[in-house]
Design a protein around this motif. Sequence first.
Motif, short mmCIF file in Angstrom:
data_model
loop_
_atom_site.label_atom_id
_atom_site.label_comp_id
_atom_site.label_asym_id
_atom_site.label_seq_id
_atom_site.Cartn_x
_atom_site.Cartn_y
_atom_site.Cartn_z
N ALA A 79 0.82 -1.20 0.00
CA ALA A 79 0.00 0.00 0.00
C ALA A 79 0.85 1.24 0.00
N LYS A 80 1.98 1.16 0.71
CA LYS A 80 2.85 2.34 0.80
C LYS A 80 3.56 2.62 -0.51
N HIS A 81 3.99 1.57 -1.16
CA HIS A 81 4.81 1.77 -2.36
C HIS A 81 4.04 1.53 -3.65
N GLY A 82 2.74 1.27 -3.53
CA GLY A 82 1.94 1.12 -4.74
C GLY A 82 2.20 -0.18 -5.46
N LEU A 83 2.44 -1.28 -4.72
CA LEU A 83 2.79 -2.55 -5.36
C LEU A 83 1.65 -3.55 -5.30
N TYR A 124 8.43 19.74 -5.93
CA TYR A 124 9.52 18.76 -5.84
C TYR A 124 10.52 19.19 -4.75
N SER A 125 10.81 20.47 -4.67
CA SER A 125 11.70 20.98 -3.63
C SER A 125 11.09 20.77 -2.25
N ASP A 126 9.80 20.98 -2.14
CA ASP A 126 9.08 20.77 -0.89
C ASP A 126 9.17 19.30 -0.47
N TYR A 127 9.00 18.41 -1.43
CA TYR A 127 9.07 16.98 -1.16
C TYR A 127 10.47 16.58 -0.68
N LEU A 128 11.50 17.07 -1.36
CA LEU A 128 12.87 16.73 -0.98
C LEU A 128 13.22 17.27 0.40
N TYR A 129 12.66 18.42 0.75
CA TYR A 129 13.00 19.05 2.03
C TYR A 129 12.30 18.38 3.20
N PHE A 130 11.04 18.00 3.02
CA PHE A 130 10.25 17.51 4.14
C PHE A 130 10.16 15.99 4.22
N ALA A 131 10.35 15.28 3.12
CA ALA A 131 10.31 13.81 3.18
C ALA A 131 11.47 13.30 4.02
N ALA A 135 12.40 9.79 4.49
CA ALA A 135 13.09 8.56 4.07
C ALA A 135 12.55 8.10 2.72
N ASN A 136 13.34 7.22 2.08
CA ASN A 136 12.94 6.60 0.81
C ASN A 136 12.63 7.62 -0.28
N LYS A 137 13.35 8.73 -0.27
CA LYS A 137 13.12 9.74 -1.30
C LYS A 137 13.67 9.27 -2.65
N SER A 138 12.88 9.46 -3.67
CA SER A 138 13.31 9.13 -5.04
C SER A 138 12.33 9.78 -6.00
N ARG A 184 19.95 20.82 -0.32
CA ARG A 184 21.00 20.06 0.34
C ARG A 184 21.72 19.15 -0.66
N PRO A 185 23.02 18.91 -0.46
CA PRO A 185 23.77 18.06 -1.41
C PRO A 185 23.17 16.68 -1.59
N GLU A 186 22.70 16.07 -0.49
CA GLU A 186 22.14 14.72 -0.60
C GLU A 186 20.84 14.73 -1.41
N ASP A 187 20.12 15.85 -1.42
CA ASP A 187 18.90 15.94 -2.23
C ASP A 187 19.24 16.18 -3.70
N ARG A 188 20.32 16.92 -3.95
CA ARG A 188 20.72 17.15 -5.34
C ARG A 188 21.10 15.84 -6.02
N SER A 189 21.67 14.92 -5.25
CA SER A 189 22.12 13.66 -5.84
C SER A 189 20.96 12.79 -6.34
N LEU A 190 19.73 13.10 -5.89
CA LEU A 190 18.57 12.32 -6.34
C LEU A 190 18.16 12.68 -7.77
#
Length: 560
Positions: free
Chosen positions: A100-104, A398-405, A407-410, A518-524
């Motif tokens: 349910a969480k990942h839509g599988l 998308y910036s909002d998602y990267l900032y507030f999420a 875990a499991n960001k992609s 953030r650098p770790e968000d740019r890498s996504l």
Amino acid sequence: MRYCINCCIHLLPNDLHRQCFRCRGPNHNNQKCPVCKGESKIPLYADSKQMKLLAVLEVRTDHSESWNGFFCLRKGKLCSLIFGLIIMTLVMASYILTGAKHGLLLIQSPFHYGAFTSNPSLMDNESLSDMKDHYQPSKMNISYVKDYPSIKLIIDTITSKIEFITRQRPDLEELRKQEPHMFSVIPNKFLPNSKNPCWYEEYRGNTTTDPYATNSYALYSKRFRTIFDYLRKVFWNHLYHYKDKHYRLRCLPHFYIIGQPKCGTTDLYDRLRLHPDVRFSAIKEPHWWTRKRFGIIRLRDGFHDRYPVEDYLDLFDLAAHQIQGVLQSEAAKEHGKMNNIIIGEASASTMWDNNAWIFFYDNSTEGEPPFLIQDFIHAFQPNAKLIIMLRDPVERLYSDYLYFASANKSAEDFHEKVAESLQLFENCMLDYSLRACVYNNTLNNAMPVRLQVGLYVVYLLDWLTVFDKDQILVLRLEDHASNVKYTMHMVFQFLDLGPLSEKQEALITKSPASNTRRPEDRSLGPMLPTTKAILRDFYRPFNTKLAQVLFDDAFLWKRT
């Protein structure tokens, strides 16, 4: 050695083998024993010497022993079966929750939500974490579908339901009834010799009284205790003494940076506070108008005690001390010098966050809030100035998602959350007005990403129902990023700030950008092209209306 010929069990010395009625030791008499009477079989005794006799022994199986073994076997199988069922249940539960969480999931998940109710009577007694319970299972779960045409149908439905209807502005008496204490504290007139709205308030405490003892910002946040410790030390020195009474200078902001989040408001704040005539609240984002005055510290934690307006005014005491210094100077007394110091406040939730209304204002009309933040700000400060910083709503989300999420960001996870949020928004629009959906706390907490924050024109039109257009400055982050000097000059002119020296201007305009990704968000990397196309379609009618209201096609964001 001694053996039982009935059940072939090796008997130890002196063991009578009492569970077998036919074994009674060496003195046992078969003829006299009621159990063994009539039996011809006798126990066989053997020692360690080699046996010279051969005997044919008839061995009978004891049926009670057989049944005991059978039942033990059945109990073992039953335990194994129960254990297996428990393991299978746990595995299935894990599959459902993860799917349910990942839509599988291959079937519709009960954890996706559809149409909701905005009935206040159902929501008053619930915590904010329980808001999703109002949603019913949706007819079509597309949270895992990455098919553009399928999601486009949902967007088309939303677009067909969009209507920009002017809201009815409440009158002043209605506002007074809702917030009587606030109206008793803030006067309707301010000092005439101050550009910033300020007034004197009688202070009835003595030198031993702690004026900030009950301030909620100091009590709930360790970060601000240092600020309040300093204010306590200098508080008495800044009181104004007149006819045996003590007065403190109280101030409200002259201007507000009201939005939007992830649109560069922090960078604008950091540059503006470098201006010699600009001061800000002790906390960058008090969120008092939208959250703290309702008792919201974090939305997920529910409600706490409401922060009174006095706690909010305390945040401007540092600036008020400096303004008072100007007002009490000899130049001001002799020549009527005007105070030109202005105070700003930069809560990025002020423009859009009216989620708490449903818990406090129950006379709503068709799910729409009867009172908004701007109604109260205008009631006290009809001349306030408002600054709004916007950016392409697709990139903002998308910036909002990267900032507030957490875990499991992609990019894939973002796509799924966008699809689910669109479906929830569509379900709302089928039954309610655009304004009711935008300001609905239930929907906003249920959506995995904050789609509604990017509907800029909905909020702007509501602010324009109470404030004049020349009181609102709308900027684009894209312009600010490409030409900081130009946008800052627009802000200085809008706030009617004095001229700067070249050194002061260089300090403001050439400092590095604040609150970047953030650098770790740019890498996504960027979002998926399909996701971008979906969001472009969703925001297009709202951007079109925004460009019409502002008479500026740059707000169509066609080139970003």
